[in-house]
Design an enzyme around this catalytic site. Structure first.
Site, short mmCIF file in Angstrom:
data_model
loop_
_atom_site.label_atom_id
_atom_site.label_comp_id
_atom_site.label_asym_id
_atom_site.label_seq_id
_atom_site.Cartn_x
_atom_site.Cartn_y
_atom_site.Cartn_z
N GLU A 40 58.37 -61.04 -60.80
CA GLU A 40 59.52 -60.20 -61.13
C GLU A 40 59.24 -59.45 -62.44
OE1 GLU A 40 62.98 -61.86 -63.35
OE2 GLU A 40 62.62 -63.61 -62.08
N CYS A 47 63.03 -65.05 -59.29
CA CYS A 47 62.11 -66.19 -59.37
C CYS A 47 61.67 -66.71 -58.01
CB CYS A 47 62.76 -67.33 -60.16
SG CYS A 47 63.25 -66.87 -61.83
N THR A 60 64.92 -69.91 -73.51
CA THR A 60 64.58 -70.17 -72.11
C THR A 60 63.54 -69.19 -71.59
OG1 THR A 60 66.45 -68.83 -71.33
CG2 THR A 60 66.82 -71.19 -71.63
N SER A 109 75.07 -67.88 -63.58
CA SER A 109 73.77 -68.14 -62.95
C SER A 109 73.59 -69.62 -62.65
CB SER A 109 72.64 -67.64 -63.86
OG SER A 109 71.41 -67.62 -63.16
N HIS A 130 62.72 -75.41 -59.26
CA HIS A 130 62.63 -74.26 -60.15
C HIS A 130 63.31 -74.65 -61.45
CE1 HIS A 130 62.91 -70.38 -61.92
NE2 HIS A 130 64.22 -70.30 -61.76
N LYS A 188 70.72 -82.08 -63.60
CA LYS A 188 72.00 -81.75 -62.98
C LYS A 188 71.83 -81.50 -61.48
CE LYS A 188 73.76 -79.43 -67.14
NZ LYS A 188 74.21 -78.12 -67.70
N ASN A 247 60.18 -71.37 -69.20
CA ASN A 247 60.41 -70.77 -67.89
C ASN A 247 59.30 -69.79 -67.54
OD1 ASN A 247 61.53 -69.87 -65.51
ND2 ASN A 247 63.37 -69.02 -66.44
N SER A 290 67.57 -65.54 -58.59
CA SER A 290 68.88 -64.92 -58.77
C SER A 290 69.02 -63.68 -57.90
CB SER A 290 69.08 -64.55 -60.25
OG SER A 290 69.14 -65.70 -61.05
#
Length: 456
Positions: free
Chosen positions: A85, A119, A161, A211, A258, A267, A335, A369
Site C-alpha cells: 500500500e 494491509c 504505530t 479502525s 495482522h 483483544k 507495523n 482497512s
C-alpha cells in the site's frame, strides 16, 4: 502433470531497515505517560527508513536475499506478485522493478503484478499465487509473493504505530507451510477507517477508534463465515469430513494476526473466544466472563472495555501458549502494513518448539482497512528448522542501530522532502546498511529511480 499437493510456503525471508526507535524514548519525547506505547500498545521498538529506502528497495533486498539464502534458481520462478500500500507510481508496478533480479538470468516469463488494498494486499497476492499453482494455468514452476511497505503517519498520536519492512515468500507444492482450503472465512465491506486519498503525501487519513472497531467487526464476520463454510463442507461430503464443532479456536493450535499494535492482538484472540462462547450451548465456556457482559448488544460489545478486559483475562493462559510467540518480533518492529501478518508468522515459527510443530495448524487473520479480511488456516507439513535458521530473525533484530527520537524526526523530514520529488539526491546515511542491501541512489528529472547495492 500430477496435481500439486501441500501447496503453500516453501521458504520465507524478511528484511527490516537497520535502524529502529526505542518507544520508551519516544514516550518521553512526545510528553506522554510512561508505558503508553510500550505497555498500552505493546510496542518496544519501531523500524523506520530514511530517504535511502523505499518500497522497491525493501522488496529488492528481501527477494534477492530469499534467492540467495535458499539457493533458488531465478529461472525456476513463474509468478512474481507484490502486495503493497506504499506504491511510488500510479502506473508502474513494484513487481516491474523486481524483474531486474530475474531478467539477467534469462527469465522474463513472470506472471503477476501488484495487488493493492491497504494491509490486505500481501494476503491477496498469496492466495493468487496458491491458486495459480493449483490451476490448469500452472507451468510447473514456483511463485514468489512479496509484501513490502513503509508505515508513516503525520499525527503525533499515530506515529508510534509506524514501521517498515518486507517479507518475501516462495510458493509451490510440497511446502512446509501448506494452506488449508477448508479453513477460510472471508469478509469484505466498504469503510473509511483508514485510507490514502491524497497522492501528494505519504500519510494516510486515519480514524483510529473506528479502525479498531472495523478490525474486530471483520474478525467477527470471518469467524461466522468460517463456521458456515466448514458446516457446508461437511454436508457436501455427507458427513465424511472431520467434525469441527462450533468453536473456531478448536480448529487451530497456534494463531498469527495482522498486527498494527500488539495489544490489538490480545483483544482479537479474546474476541474469537467471545464469538465461540456465543455459539456455544455449554455454560462452562463462559467461565471468567461476568453474567452481565453476556447479553450486550453487538454494537456495545465492540467497544465495551469491561468486556474487553474480561476476555483478555479469560484467555491469558491460552494466549501465552498459542499466540504470544507471534508478537515477539512485531513488538520489536512495529507495523509493516502488508508484511505485518507475515512478520507475525515468522515470529511464531521462530519462537515455538519446532520438534513438535509438524502437523499443527496455524490460524491467520489478515485485515486491510477499507475493508478486506480473511481468517484462514495453514498446516505445518514439513520440518521448519532449516527455514527458521536461515531467516534468523530474532538475532538479526538485536543487531539494529537504536536511534533517538530526534534521529527519527530527521528521517521523517527527509522522507517528506523526497516524496513525489524529481531530480533528487537522497541524503540519508548508507553506512549502517548491511552488505547486499539495495538503496535509492537517485531520482532523475523524469522521476526515474536508480538503485545501488551496498558492498562489503
Amino acid at each position: 502433470m500430477t496435481y500439486p499437493q501441500n501447496v503453500g510456503i516453501k521458504a520465507m525471508e524478511i528484511y527490516v531497515p537497520p535502524q529502529c526507535l526505542d518507544q520508551t524514548l519516544f514516550e518521553k519525547h512526545q510528553g506522554v505517560s510512561a508505558g503508553k506505547y510500550t505497555i498500552g500498545l505493546g510496542l518496544q521498538y519501531m523500524n523506520f527508513c530514511t530517504d535511502r529506502e523505499d518500497v522497491c528497495s525493501l522488496a529488492l533486498t528481501a527477494v534477492s536475499s530469499l534467492l540467495r539464502k535458499f539457493d533458488i534458481d531465478p529461472k525456476s520462478i513463474g509468478r512474481l506478485e507484490v502486495g503493497t500500500e506504499s506504491p511510488i507510481d500510479k502506473a508502474k508496478s513494484v513487481k516491474s522493478v523486481l524483474t531486474t533480479l530475474f531478467e539477467p538470468h534469462g527469465n522474463t516469463s513472470l506472471e503477476g503484478i501488484d495487488t493493492i488494498h491497504a494491509c490486505y494486499g500481501g494476503t491477496s497476492a498469496l492466495f493468487n499465487a496458491v491458486n495459480w499453482v493449483e490451476s490448469r494455468s500452472w507451468d510447473g514452476r514456483d511463485a514468489i509473493v512479496v509484501a513490502s511497505d513503509i508505515a508513516l503517519y503525520k499525527e503525533d498520536a499515530s506515529r508510534p504505530t509506524g514501521g517498515a519492512g518486507c517479507v518475501a515468500m516462495l510458493i509451490g507444492p510440497n511446502a512446509v507451510l501448506s494452506l488449508e482450503p477448508s479453513l477460510r472465512g472471508v469478509y469484505m465491506t466498504n469503510t473509511f477507517d483508514f485510507y490514502k486519498p491524497d497522492m501528494k503525501v505519504e500519510f494516510p487519513i486515519v480514524n483510529g477508534h473506528e479502525s479498531i472497531a472495523c478490525y474486530l467487526g471483520a474478525l467477527d464476520e470471518c469467524h461466522k463465515d468460517l463456521l458456515r463454510r466448514t458446516e457446508a463442507a461437511k454436508k457436501q461430503l455427507n458427513g465424511d469430513a472431520p467434525k469441527t464443532g462450533k468453536k473456531v479456536l478448536d480448529l487451530f493450535d497456534y494463531m498469527a494476526f495482522h498486527t498494527p499494535n500488539c495489544k490489538l492482538v490480545s483483544k482479537s484472540y479474546g474476541r474469537l473466544k467471545y464469538n465461540d462462547c456465543l455459539n456455544s450451548t455449554n455454560a462452562a465456556d463462559w467461565e471468567g466472563i461476568p453474567d452481565e457482559l453476556r447479553n450486550l448488544s453487538y454494537k456495545d460489545s465492540l467497544k465495551d472495555k469491561t468486556l474487553e478486559r474480561a476476555l483478555v483475562a479469560a484467555t491469558k493462559t491460552e494466549f501465552k501458549m498459542r499466540v504470544e510467540p507471534c508478537i515477539a518480533a512485531p513488538s520489536l518492529c512495529g507495523n509493516m502494513y502488508t508484511a505485518s501478518l507475515y512478520c507475525s508468522l515468522i515470529s511464531l515459527i521462530s519462537n515455538i518448539d519446532l520438534a513438535s510443530a509438524e502437523g499443527k495448524t496455524i490460524g491467520l487473520f489478515s485485515y486491510g482497512s477499507g475493508a478486506a479480511s480473511t481468517l484462514f488456516g495453514m498446516r505445518v507439513t514439513g520440518d521448519l528448522t532449516n527455514m527458521v535458521q536461515k531467516i534468523d530473525l530474532m538475532r538479526r533484530l538485536k543487531q539494529r542501530n537504536i536511534q533517538t527520537p530526534e534521529d527519527y524526526e530527521k528521517a521523517c523530514a527527509l522522507r517528506l522532502k523526497a516524496y513525489g520529488n524529481k531530480s533528487y539526491k537522497p541524503l540519508g546515511d548508507v553506512s549502517s546498511l548491511t552488505p547486499g542491501t539495495y538503496y535509492l541512489k537517485s531520482i532523475d528529472e523524469a522521476y526515474r529511480r536508480t538503485y545501488a547495492i551496498k558492498g562489503q
